[in-house]
Design an enzyme around this catalytic site. Sequence first.
Site, PDB file in Angstrom:
ATOM      1  N   ASN A  49       0.853  -8.190  17.607  1.00  0.00           N
ATOM      2  CA  ASN A  49      -0.200  -8.401  16.733  1.00  0.00           C
ATOM      3  C   ASN A  49      -1.458  -9.082  17.447  1.00  0.00           C
ATOM      4  O   ASN A  49      -1.290  -9.712  18.679  1.00  0.00           O
ATOM      5  CB  ASN A  49       0.349  -9.833  16.164  1.00  0.00           C
TER       6      ASN A  49
ATOM      7  N   ASP B 226       0.907  -1.157  -0.166  1.00  0.00           N
ATOM      8  CA  ASP B 226       0.020   0.065  -0.001  1.00  0.00           C
ATOM      9  C   ASP B 226       0.889   1.238   0.143  1.00  0.00           C
ATOM     10  O   ASP B 226       0.341   2.435  -0.089  1.00  0.00           O
ATOM     11  CB  ASP B 226      -0.961  -0.034   1.199  1.00  0.00           C
TER      12      ASP B 226
ATOM     13  N   HIS C 122       6.554  -7.539  -1.444  1.00  0.00           N
ATOM     14  CA  HIS C 122       5.269  -8.023  -2.358  1.00  0.00           C
ATOM     15  C   HIS C 122       5.262  -7.123  -3.397  1.00  0.00           C
ATOM     16  O   HIS C 122       3.832  -6.996  -3.907  1.00  0.00           O
ATOM     17  CB  HIS C 122       4.307  -8.283  -1.545  1.00  0.00           C
TER      18      HIS C 122
END
Length: 288
Positions: free
Chosen positions: A250, A110, A125
């Site tokens: 997380n 993003d 990625h």
Amino acid sequence: MLPSEARPADPLDDLVALLRGKRIVALTGAGCSTESGIPDYRGPETRRRARNPIQGREFSRSAEIRQRYWARAVIGWERFSRAEPNPAHRALARLEQAGQLQGLITQNVDGLHQAAGSRRVIELHGTLSEVACLACGAMERRAALQERLLTQNPGWLRLAADLAPDGDADLPAEHVAGFRAPPCLRCEGPLKPRVVFFGENVARPIVDAAFALVDAADALLVVGSSLAVFSGYRFVLRAAQRGIPIAMINLGSARGEELGALKIEARAGEVLPRLAEALGVGAAAAPG
């Protein structure tokens, strides 16, 4: 004060003690961006509705799958491109600017780390901000492609759809059949977002650069990742093999938790600003 009245232990204290004075490298996943409105595949919310991720080999081979992706991506991009960095992104950028974070490896596509001010970012990625031709390799900005997509498919943004993790959107199949996906401007070949889809490999130079960053670190901070995908998990294994302490932030379980020195079960946007402040890095104005 009686022992029973003692202040409850704050896991942030242990995190600060682990990271203070160390060269930190961060490994971030989708949980770092969910507070910016971008969904993930394995978070508490998206687990409620299963969705098969796009497979790279199928995308390359099938014109039908590419048509479906771009039909949905037109809608998804309008929302995805408006996402803004959240407190987690900004805290990581401040830590880097203060010299305490040596850089970060992100599984996200993003661009929000860069938007927040981070400079040393390895994108495992790729990025959704660019597209590439599968035939000739020509590159094009995603924003420019959006204009062509809307010109050839007028009124498409009026369709309602939910934003999906790939930067596309969930769109009923009956809407897709009439969609026109523009070809490459140079050779009229098929276009693909410059991201690593499931089933594809991260380029070796990128992996090597990320390993080098981990190898030079004194601590690895994992933020917002379940580490279910090996492309990110390998760096946790590398840190463990080299005796580099690992901390995790997380929501939900994470692969390799047993390798970490500690784990904080909380949102990144809640923990990282407090961590930055505790390490002596105050709030700063957002980059212009």
